[in-house]
Scaffold this motif. Structure first.
Motif, PDB file in Angstrom:
ATOM      1  N   LYS A 226      -1.742   3.185  -0.805  1.00  0.00           N
ATOM      2  CA  LYS A 226      -1.682   1.765  -1.126  1.00  0.00           C
ATOM      3  C   LYS A 226      -0.517   1.085  -0.410  1.00  0.00           C
ATOM      4  O   LYS A 226      -0.651   0.005   0.163  1.00  0.00           O
ATOM      5  CB  LYS A 226      -1.548   1.580  -2.638  1.00  0.00           C
ATOM      6  CG  LYS A 226      -1.605   0.130  -3.107  1.00  0.00           C
ATOM      7  CD  LYS A 226      -1.222   0.019  -4.558  1.00  0.00           C
ATOM      8  CE  LYS A 226      -2.196   0.787  -5.438  1.00  0.00           C
ATOM      9  NZ  LYS A 226      -1.875   0.582  -6.878  1.00  0.00           N
ATOM     10  N   LYS A 227       0.644   1.721  -0.423  1.00  0.00           N
ATOM     11  CA  LYS A 227       1.817   1.136   0.242  1.00  0.00           C
ATOM     12  C   LYS A 227       1.637   1.131   1.762  1.00  0.00           C
ATOM     13  O   LYS A 227       2.079   0.205   2.447  1.00  0.00           O
ATOM     14  CB  LYS A 227       3.084   1.906  -0.142  1.00  0.00           C
ATOM     15  CG  LYS A 227       3.465   1.746  -1.599  1.00  0.00           C
ATOM     16  CD  LYS A 227       4.718   2.507  -1.938  1.00  0.00           C
ATOM     17  CE  LYS A 227       5.944   1.841  -1.333  1.00  0.00           C
ATOM     18  NZ  LYS A 227       6.216   0.550  -1.958  1.00  0.00           N
ATOM     19  N   ALA A 229      -1.234   0.834   3.323  1.00  0.00           N
ATOM     20  CA  ALA A 229      -2.166  -0.257   3.620  1.00  0.00           C
ATOM     21  C   ALA A 229      -1.470  -1.604   3.571  1.00  0.00           C
ATOM     22  O   ALA A 229      -1.767  -2.510   4.371  1.00  0.00           O
ATOM     23  CB  ALA A 229      -3.329  -0.214   2.637  1.00  0.00           C
ATOM     24  N   ARG A 230      -0.523  -1.777   2.667  1.00  0.00           N
ATOM     25  CA  ARG A 230       0.220  -3.044   2.603  1.00  0.00           C
ATOM     26  C   ARG A 230       1.051  -3.252   3.857  1.00  0.00           C
ATOM     27  O   ARG A 230       1.126  -4.355   4.406  1.00  0.00           O
ATOM     28  CB  ARG A 230       1.125  -3.034   1.372  1.00  0.00           C
ATOM     29  CG  ARG A 230       0.391  -3.192   0.054  1.00  0.00           C
ATOM     30  CD  ARG A 230       1.367  -3.071  -1.094  1.00  0.00           C
ATOM     31  NE  ARG A 230       0.698  -3.137  -2.383  1.00  0.00           N
ATOM     32  CZ  ARG A 230       1.295  -2.885  -3.542  1.00  0.00           C
ATOM     33  NH1 ARG A 230       2.583  -2.525  -3.553  1.00  0.00           N
ATOM     34  NH2 ARG A 230       0.618  -2.975  -4.676  1.00  0.00           N
ATOM     35  N   ARG A 231       1.694  -2.177   4.317  1.00  0.00           N
ATOM     36  CA  ARG A 231       2.513  -2.315   5.533  1.00  0.00           C
ATOM     37  C   ARG A 231       1.655  -2.666   6.741  1.00  0.00           C
ATOM     38  O   ARG A 231       2.055  -3.477   7.586  1.00  0.00           O
ATOM     39  CB  ARG A 231       3.286  -1.015   5.773  1.00  0.00           C
ATOM     40  CG  ARG A 231       4.476  -0.823   4.847  1.00  0.00           C
ATOM     41  CD  ARG A 231       5.372   0.303   5.322  1.00  0.00           C
ATOM     42  NE  ARG A 231       4.702   1.591   5.255  1.00  0.00           N
ATOM     43  CZ  ARG A 231       4.774   2.403   4.203  1.00  0.00           C
ATOM     44  NH1 ARG A 231       5.476   2.041   3.138  1.00  0.00           N
ATOM     45  NH2 ARG A 231       4.145   3.563   4.204  1.00  0.00           N
ATOM     46  N   GLU A 232       0.470  -2.062   6.853  1.00  0.00           N
ATOM     47  CA  GLU A 232      -0.411  -2.365   7.983  1.00  0.00           C
ATOM     48  C   GLU A 232      -0.919  -3.802   7.931  1.00  0.00           C
ATOM     49  O   GLU A 232      -1.041  -4.463   8.956  1.00  0.00           O
ATOM     50  CB  GLU A 232      -1.590  -1.393   7.975  1.00  0.00           C
ATOM     51  CG  GLU A 232      -1.203   0.038   8.295  1.00  0.00           C
ATOM     52  CD  GLU A 232      -2.384   0.990   8.204  1.00  0.00           C
ATOM     53  OE1 GLU A 232      -3.489   0.480   7.882  1.00  0.00           O
ATOM     54  OE2 GLU A 232      -2.203   2.191   8.441  1.00  0.00           O
ATOM     55  N   SER A 233      -1.212  -4.293   6.733  1.00  0.00           N
ATOM     56  CA  SER A 233      -1.726  -5.667   6.617  1.00  0.00           C
ATOM     57  C   SER A 233      -0.649  -6.695   6.905  1.00  0.00           C
ATOM     58  O   SER A 233      -0.948  -7.799   7.347  1.00  0.00           O
ATOM     59  CB  SER A 233      -2.302  -5.889   5.219  1.00  0.00           C
ATOM     60  OG  SER A 233      -1.298  -5.722   4.235  1.00  0.00           O
ATOM     61  N   ARG A 234       0.623  -6.355   6.653  1.00  0.00           N
ATOM     62  CA  ARG A 234       1.708  -7.320   6.875  1.00  0.00           C
ATOM     63  C   ARG A 234       2.298  -7.214   8.263  1.00  0.00           C
ATOM     64  O   ARG A 234       3.079  -8.077   8.667  1.00  0.00           O
ATOM     65  CB  ARG A 234       2.811  -7.071   5.846  1.00  0.00           C
ATOM     66  CG  ARG A 234       2.396  -7.356   4.417  1.00  0.00           C
ATOM     67  CD  ARG A 234       3.506  -6.989   3.465  1.00  0.00           C
ATOM     68  NE  ARG A 234       3.122  -7.212   2.087  1.00  0.00           N
ATOM     69  CZ  ARG A 234       3.883  -6.880   1.042  1.00  0.00           C
ATOM     70  NH1 ARG A 234       5.057  -6.287   1.249  1.00  0.00           N
ATOM     71  NH2 ARG A 234       3.467  -7.128  -0.186  1.00  0.00           N
TER      72      ARG A 234
END
Length: 240
Positions: A226-227, A229-234
């Motif tokens: 989950k973390k 995926a957040r880094r990739e999206s930001r």
């Protein structure tokens, strides 16, 4: 020497120079475990407060949170020998409520509380039974007596008498029998000895531990993904 100060609305208590427990303005304790303090070491206090005498905190167990050696199953093995436990088991198997030494009990009656009509002001139906724990060594095994005094410490007065009361019914005889029943149940609970798990229980415990470990690792993996995926999206939002 004792020190005391305040964090907002709640005090910070330092009991002597050995045991410290801190409380915030909320109801939650800042330090769940007791802390052994060195009074004269200048260390800043946490929690947003300022101590009048700053303390060095060393997280160590102390007597306030020590396991009860008489009631905890693991601690019982430290002081109770196999002979004492076997004596208590044999005594509990042969002992019954009819074997209670009623002649050694001090029985008293008083007015009951609560609803009861006119009888509540006329008849003393509340039963109170007490006996000396020091004299009970003649008919209670040592193992049972030690656990009884630890488990029912709140019922023992300054004279060393265990006091049991009952006012469940509106008759003296029924309340008196209820007191005897309570004493018998206390003795049976105090006579219980720690038992080791059998092979089936050990296998079940092992399987539950393995399952708990798998669940913990699975949750960590999900949280990690989950973390990530957040880094990739930001990552692409801040390219200038």
């Amino acid at each position: 020497k004792q020190y005391s100060t305040y964090l907002k609305n709640r005090p910070v208590y330092t009991c002597g120079s050995n045991n410290v427990r801190l409380y915030h303005s909320s109801r939650h304790a800042l330090a769940a475990l007791p802390l052994v303090a060195t009074p004269y070491t200048p260390v800043a206090a946490s929690g947003g407060g300022i101590l009048s005498k700053k303390l060095e905190w060393i997280r160590q167990p102390c007597r306030f949170h020590r396991k009860n050696r008489a009631t905890d199953p693991d601690a019982v093995r430290a002081w109770a020998t196999e002979e004492l436990m076997e004596e208590a088991r044999h005594w509990a198997q042969e002992f019954s409520a009819e074997n209670l030494p009623i002649d050694k009990f001090d029985v008293r009656f008083s007015r009951s509380s609560g609803a009861g009509g006119q009888n509540v002001n006329k008849v003393s139906t509340k039963a109170e039974v007490r006996f000396s724990t020091s004299e009970a060594r003649s008919w209670i095994p040592r193992y049972t007596l030690r656990r009884l005094t630890a488990m029912e410490a709140k019922r023992i007065n300054k004279k060393g008498e265990l006091v049991v009361t009952s006012q469940r019914t509106r008759t003296q005889e029924r309340n008196l029998q209820d007191c005897y029943r309570k004493i018998y149940q206390m003795l049976m609970d105090a006579s219980k000895t720690p038992t080791d798990p059998d092979e089936e229980q050990k296998e079940r415990i092992k399987s539950l531990q393995e399952k708990a470990k798998e669940n913990r690792l699975h949750k960590k993996k999900v949280h990690k993904e989950k973390k990530a995926a957040r880094r990739e999206s930001r990552s692409g939002k801040f390219d200038y």
